[in-house]
Design a protein around this motif. Structure first.
Motif, short mmCIF file in Angstrom:
data_model
loop_
_atom_site.label_atom_id
_atom_site.label_comp_id
_atom_site.label_asym_id
_atom_site.label_seq_id
_atom_site.Cartn_x
_atom_site.Cartn_y
_atom_site.Cartn_z
N TYR A 51 4.40 35.13 20.11
CA TYR A 51 4.79 34.33 21.27
C TYR A 51 6.23 33.85 21.13
O TYR A 51 6.72 33.62 20.02
CB TYR A 51 3.86 33.11 21.42
CG TYR A 51 2.45 33.52 21.74
CD1 TYR A 51 2.04 33.66 23.07
CD2 TYR A 51 1.54 33.82 20.74
CE1 TYR A 51 0.75 34.06 23.38
CE2 TYR A 51 0.25 34.22 21.04
CZ TYR A 51 -0.13 34.34 22.36
OH TYR A 51 -1.41 34.75 22.66
N LEU A 52 6.88 33.68 22.28
CA LEU A 52 8.27 33.23 22.33
C LEU A 52 8.38 32.06 23.30
O LEU A 52 7.90 32.14 24.43
CB LEU A 52 9.17 34.38 22.79
CG LEU A 52 10.68 34.16 22.74
CD1 LEU A 52 11.17 33.92 21.32
CD2 LEU A 52 11.40 35.36 23.34
N ALA A 53 8.99 30.99 22.82
CA ALA A 53 9.24 29.82 23.67
C ALA A 53 10.66 29.90 24.19
O ALA A 53 11.60 30.19 23.45
CB ALA A 53 9.05 28.54 22.86
N ARG A 54 10.81 29.64 25.48
CA ARG A 54 12.13 29.65 26.13
C ARG A 54 12.37 28.33 26.82
O ARG A 54 11.47 27.75 27.41
CB ARG A 54 12.21 30.76 27.16
CG ARG A 54 12.21 32.14 26.62
CD ARG A 54 12.40 33.15 27.78
NE ARG A 54 12.30 34.50 27.30
CZ ARG A 54 13.26 35.14 26.66
NH1 ARG A 54 14.40 34.55 26.43
NH2 ARG A 54 13.08 36.38 26.24
N GLN A 55 13.62 27.94 26.76
CA GLN A 55 14.07 26.76 27.47
C GLN A 55 15.39 27.14 28.14
O GLN A 55 16.30 27.63 27.47
CB GLN A 55 14.27 25.61 26.48
CG GLN A 55 14.33 24.26 27.11
CD GLN A 55 14.30 23.18 26.04
OE1 GLN A 55 14.76 23.36 24.94
NE2 GLN A 55 13.74 22.05 26.41
N ALA A 56 15.46 26.97 29.45
CA ALA A 56 16.64 27.36 30.23
C ALA A 56 17.02 28.82 29.94
O ALA A 56 18.19 29.16 29.79
CB ALA A 56 17.81 26.42 29.94
N GLY A 57 16.01 29.67 29.80
CA GLY A 57 16.23 31.09 29.58
C GLY A 57 16.57 31.48 28.15
O GLY A 57 16.64 32.66 27.82
N GLN A 58 16.75 30.50 27.28
CA GLN A 58 17.14 30.75 25.89
C GLN A 58 15.91 30.73 24.98
O GLN A 58 15.05 29.85 25.10
CB GLN A 58 18.13 29.68 25.45
CG GLN A 58 18.61 29.83 24.03
CD GLN A 58 19.54 28.69 23.60
OE1 GLN A 58 19.79 27.76 24.36
NE2 GLN A 58 20.03 28.76 22.39
N ALA A 59 15.83 31.68 24.04
CA ALA A 59 14.76 31.70 23.05
C ALA A 59 14.96 30.52 22.09
O ALA A 59 16.00 30.42 21.44
CB ALA A 59 14.76 33.01 22.29
N VAL A 60 13.97 29.62 22.04
CA VAL A 60 14.10 28.42 21.21
C VAL A 60 13.04 28.32 20.12
O VAL A 60 13.13 27.46 19.25
CB VAL A 60 14.12 27.14 22.07
CG1 VAL A 60 15.34 27.10 22.96
CG2 VAL A 60 12.84 26.99 22.87
N GLY A 61 12.04 29.19 20.15
CA GLY A 61 11.01 29.15 19.13
C GLY A 61 10.07 30.33 19.23
O GLY A 61 10.01 31.01 20.26
N THR A 62 9.35 30.56 18.16
CA THR A 62 8.40 31.67 18.13
C THR A 62 7.28 31.36 17.14
O THR A 62 7.46 30.54 16.23
CB THR A 62 9.09 33.00 17.76
OG1 THR A 62 8.17 34.08 17.91
CG2 THR A 62 9.64 32.99 16.35
N PHE A 63 6.16 32.00 17.32
CA PHE A 63 5.05 31.95 16.37
C PHE A 63 4.16 33.16 16.59
O PHE A 63 4.17 33.77 17.67
CB PHE A 63 4.24 30.65 16.49
CG PHE A 63 3.49 30.50 17.78
CD1 PHE A 63 2.17 30.92 17.90
CD2 PHE A 63 4.08 29.91 18.89
CE1 PHE A 63 1.48 30.78 19.10
CE2 PHE A 63 3.41 29.76 20.09
CZ PHE A 63 2.10 30.19 20.19
N ALA A 64 3.42 33.51 15.56
CA ALA A 64 2.43 34.58 15.65
C ALA A 64 1.04 33.94 15.56
O ALA A 64 0.87 32.93 14.88
CB ALA A 64 2.62 35.59 14.53
N LEU A 65 0.08 34.52 16.26
CA LEU A 65 -1.28 34.01 16.24
C LEU A 65 -2.25 35.18 16.07
O LEU A 65 -2.24 36.13 16.86
CB LEU A 65 -1.58 33.27 17.55
CG LEU A 65 -2.98 32.67 17.69
CD1 LEU A 65 -3.25 31.62 16.61
CD2 LEU A 65 -3.17 32.07 19.07
N LEU A 66 -3.05 35.08 15.02
CA LEU A 66 -4.07 36.09 14.73
C LEU A 66 -5.44 35.42 14.83
O LEU A 66 -5.70 34.44 14.14
CB LEU A 66 -3.86 36.66 13.32
CG LEU A 66 -4.92 37.61 12.79
CD1 LEU A 66 -5.01 38.87 13.64
CD2 LEU A 66 -4.62 37.96 11.33
N ILE A 67 -6.28 35.94 15.70
CA ILE A 67 -7.66 35.46 15.84
C ILE A 67 -8.54 36.44 15.07
O ILE A 67 -8.49 37.65 15.29
CB ILE A 67 -8.09 35.40 17.33
CG1 ILE A 67 -7.11 34.59 18.17
CG2 ILE A 67 -9.52 34.87 17.44
CD1 ILE A 67 -7.03 33.13 17.85
#
Length: 155
Positions: A51-67
Motif C-alpha cells: 500500500y502507498l499513502a499519498r498526500q497532495a499527490g506525493q508518496a508519503v508512506g508505505t506498508f506491506a500487509l500479508l494475511i
C-alpha cells in the motif's frame, strides 16, 4: 490531513523504492526491474498487498500487509504488517497513524484474530509509535541471518 491509501500498482513501485531508500530504512534498494519482478511474484500470493499513502499527490508512506490462513486458532487468520515507512519530511504528522489504522481495519475485515509486526531493536522511536497505537510487546522475536549465518556450536 487529506490523505489517500491505495494498493500499489506496478507504475508506483519507483515511489515505494524512494521511500525505502531513506537512510534509516534500507542502505540499498532493489532496482526498479528487480522490484517489478518481485511485485509480480507477490501478486501470486492469495492476500499479500503493498500500500502507498499519498498526500497532495506525493508518496508519503508505505506498508506491506500479508494475511495468513491458519489451521490453529480454529482457522482464524492472522496478519503480518511489514516494511512500514513514512517519508522523513512527513514524520510526526500522523501519516503512520493513519496507515496503521487503515491496515488494522483491513485485518478486521479479513477476520484476522491478530496483527503482528517486528521492529529492529535500534528503532526506539518506532517502538514508542507502535505502543501508542495499542501494539504490545509479546514474546520474543528471533531471527537468523541466512546470508551470513553464525557458526553453529558443534555437538
Amino acid at each position: 490531513m487529506s490523505m489517500s491509501i491505495q494498493q500499489v500498482s506496478k507504475d508506483s513501485l519507483s515511489e515505494v523504492l524512494g521511500l525505502y531508500a531513506q537512510p534509516d530504512f534500507d542502505k540499498d534498494v532493489l532496482s526498479l526491474e528487480q522490484a517489478q519482478q518481485l511485485f509480480e511474484r507477490m501478486a501470486s500470493y492469495p492476500d499479500y498487498k503493498l500500500y502507498l499513502a499519498r498526500q497532495a499527490g506525493q508518496a508519503v508512506g508505505t506498508f506491506a500487509l500479508l494475511i495468513v490462513d491458519n489451521l490453529g486458532h480454529q482457522g482464524a487468520k492472522s496478519a503480518i504488517i511489514e516494511d512500514v515507512v513514512v517519508a522523513d519530511s512527513h514524520r510526526g504528522q500522523g501519516v503512520g497513524r493513519v496507515m496503521m489504522q487503515y491496515a488494522l481495519e483491513l485485518c478486521r475485515e479479513k477476520g484476522c484474530y491478530k496483527a503482528m509486526l517486528s521492529s529492529s531493536l535500534r528503532r526506539e522511536k518506532a517502538h514508542e509509535f507502535y505502543k501508542n497505537l495499542g501494539f504490545v510487546q509479546h514474546g520474543y522475536s528471533f531471527l537468523i541471518d541466512l546470508v551470513s549465518p553464525p557458526s553453529l556450536p558443534s555437538e
